[in-house]
Scaffold this active site. Structure first.
Site, PDB file in Angstrom:
ATOM      1  N   GLN A  33      17.688  58.186  -9.745  1.00 37.27           N
ATOM      2  CA  GLN A  33      16.915  57.072 -10.054  1.00 37.27           C
ATOM      3  C   GLN A  33      15.143  57.407  -9.413  1.00 37.27           C
ATOM      4  OE1 GLN A  33      18.114  53.143  -9.343  1.00 37.27           O
ATOM      5  NE2 GLN A  33      17.105  53.173  -7.232  1.00 37.27           N
ATOM      6  N   ASP A  88      16.189  40.940  -9.455  1.00 30.00           N
ATOM      7  CA  ASP A  88      15.216  40.469  -8.889  1.00 30.00           C
ATOM      8  C   ASP A  88      15.016  38.871  -8.561  1.00 30.00           C
ATOM      9  OD1 ASP A  88      14.680  39.149 -11.263  1.00 30.00           O
ATOM     10  OD2 ASP A  88      14.007  40.945 -12.034  1.00 30.00           O
ATOM     11  N   GLU A 108      25.643  41.841  -9.329  1.00 32.38           N
ATOM     12  CA  GLU A 108      24.930  42.935  -9.143  1.00 32.38           C
ATOM     13  C   GLU A 108      25.517  44.144  -8.480  1.00 32.38           C
ATOM     14  OE1 GLU A 108      21.992  45.085  -9.468  1.00 32.38           O
ATOM     15  OE2 GLU A 108      21.266  43.355  -9.913  1.00 32.38           O
ATOM     16  N   ASP A 140      30.662  46.128 -10.480  1.00 33.52           N
ATOM     17  CA  ASP A 140      30.354  46.362 -11.708  1.00 33.52           C
ATOM     18  C   ASP A 140      30.427  45.410 -12.720  1.00 33.52           C
ATOM     19  OD1 ASP A 140      29.726  48.603 -13.840  1.00 33.52           O
ATOM     20  OD2 ASP A 140      31.855  47.651 -14.344  1.00 33.52           O
ATOM     21  N   GLY A 141      29.372  45.007 -13.465  1.00 34.87           N
ATOM     22  CA  GLY A 141      29.620  44.200 -14.372  1.00 34.87           C
ATOM     23  C   GLY A 141      30.770  43.969 -15.335  1.00 34.87           C
ATOM     24  N   ASP A 158      21.250  40.288 -17.970  1.00 35.37           N
ATOM     25  CA  ASP A 158      19.935  40.743 -17.776  1.00 35.37           C
ATOM     26  C   ASP A 158      20.056  42.065 -17.434  1.00 35.37           C
ATOM     27  OD1 ASP A 158      17.277  40.906 -17.035  1.00 35.37           O
ATOM     28  OD2 ASP A 158      17.624  40.022 -15.113  1.00 35.37           O
ATOM     29  N   THR A 160      19.618  46.277 -18.235  1.00 38.52           N
ATOM     30  CA  THR A 160      18.114  47.314 -18.536  1.00 38.52           C
ATOM     31  C   THR A 160      18.477  47.990 -20.071  1.00 38.52           C
ATOM     32  OG1 THR A 160      19.559  49.201 -17.447  1.00 38.52           O
ATOM     33  CG2 THR A 160      17.750  48.054 -16.109  1.00 38.52           C
ATOM     34  N   ASP A 161      17.809  48.916 -20.446  1.00 42.54           N
ATOM     35  CA  ASP A 161      18.202  49.157 -21.475  1.00 42.54           C
ATOM     36  C   ASP A 161      19.350  50.239 -21.767  1.00 42.54           C
ATOM     37  OD1 ASP A 161      15.613  48.737 -23.219  1.00 42.54           O
ATOM     38  OD2 ASP A 161      14.783  50.112 -21.946  1.00 42.54           O
TER      39      ASP A 161
END
Length: 288
Positions: A33, A88, A108, A140-141, A158, A160-161
């Site tokens: 990343q 966040d 998270e 992991d979700g 929530d 990310t893309d």
């Protein structure tokens, strides 16, 4: 005067946006990343991941108010809330403002993201990590929603893309798991990108969610950072009435909650479910 450094977003090949960089607070580029946080005079602190803006101090309140207060006030008596992602802390901040919520679980995948955001984005969480109702789960979700014995009234994804690590949160396995751990009449919401530019993502979510929920739709909000049009949020529940509550009902719940918002209000809540015709047509063309 020296020319300021610029940071360019790379989400789309043919066009994009840039930010002037006043000060780089953090930048780490690895094989996995590219994470950067920098300061911009117009938007405050900006966090970007792999060339895509994730959040800014200036307009994050719009995104987070709409992702929390719409489902929570539509539900009316949510006690247990699950946040997938949201490291966040801003989504947590908004959920903690609902005093009737008894437990808030945040899943998270990265243990370091919470401490990282505490340091670099303190205004996002505003102390909400210390709320006694809050529980952080590092997992992991997809795995969590398919394995947990807990159940929830509202689930907020929530994510990310749908590229890289965030891709799994747009899969049937994830949606099925969310349905599994939602209480009867519960609500699932997720960010679904800017529909004018990412319409296929919305349609894909609509198709998949429709396998598990009787009422699937979208609502929208204008968030300057996410350029290209109106931000779209997926909505799924088995209580078909919740998407169509009158403004008067939402107003009564809003007043009772004592919430003071900067973007959300009951009229915005109702209006957010009015979709542009091109999206209505695209959804109507999907097989039932």
């Amino acid at each position: 005067m020296a020319e300021k450094k610029q940071w360019h977003e790379t989400l789309h090949d043919q066009f994009g946006q840039y930010f002037a960089v006043d000060n780089v607070l953090y930048h780490e580029k690895t094989d996995h990343q590219d994470l950067i946080i920098f300061e911009n005079a117009a938007f405050g602190r900006v966090m970007a991941l792999d060339g895509v803006v994730q959040t800014t101090e200036r307009d994050e309140f719009i995104y987070h108010e709409m992702m929390t207060h719409v489902p929570l006030l539509a539900h009316g008596h949510a006690k247990h809330v699950l946040i997938i992602g949201g490291g966040d802390g801003a989504m947590l901040r908004e959920v903690t403002r609902h005093k009737n919520v008894e437990s808030i679980t945040m899943v998270e995948i990265d243990a370091g993201i919470v401490s990282f955001c505490r340091q670099y984005l303190p205004n996002h969480n505003a102390g909400s990590y210390d709320d006694p109702r809050f529980k952080l789960v590092i997992d992991d979700g997809v795995n969590f929603v398919n394995q947990t014995s807990q159940t929830f009234d509202v689930i907020i994804s929530d994510c990310t893309d749908p590229i890289g690590p965030g891709e799994s949160l747009f899969t049937s396995a994830f949606y099925e798991g969310c349905k599994r751990c939602l209480n009867p009449g519960g609500i699932f919401v997720a960010q679904n990108g800017v529909c004018f530019l990412q319409q296929e993502e919305a349609i894909d979510s609509y198709r998949k969610l429709s396998h598990y929920f009787s009422d699937v739709g979208f609502y929208q909000a204008a968030i300057p950072t996410y350029y290209g049009g109106i931000m779209t949020f997926a909505w799924a529940t088995d209580n078909d009435a919740l998407r169509h509550l009158s403004t008067e009902i939402i107003q009564a719940r809003f007043l009772a909650s004592g919430l003071k918002c900067r973007y959300y209000n009951p009229a915005i809540h109702t209006a957010a479910f009015a979709l542009p015709q091109y999206l209505q047509d695209a959804l109507a063309s999907q097989p039932s």
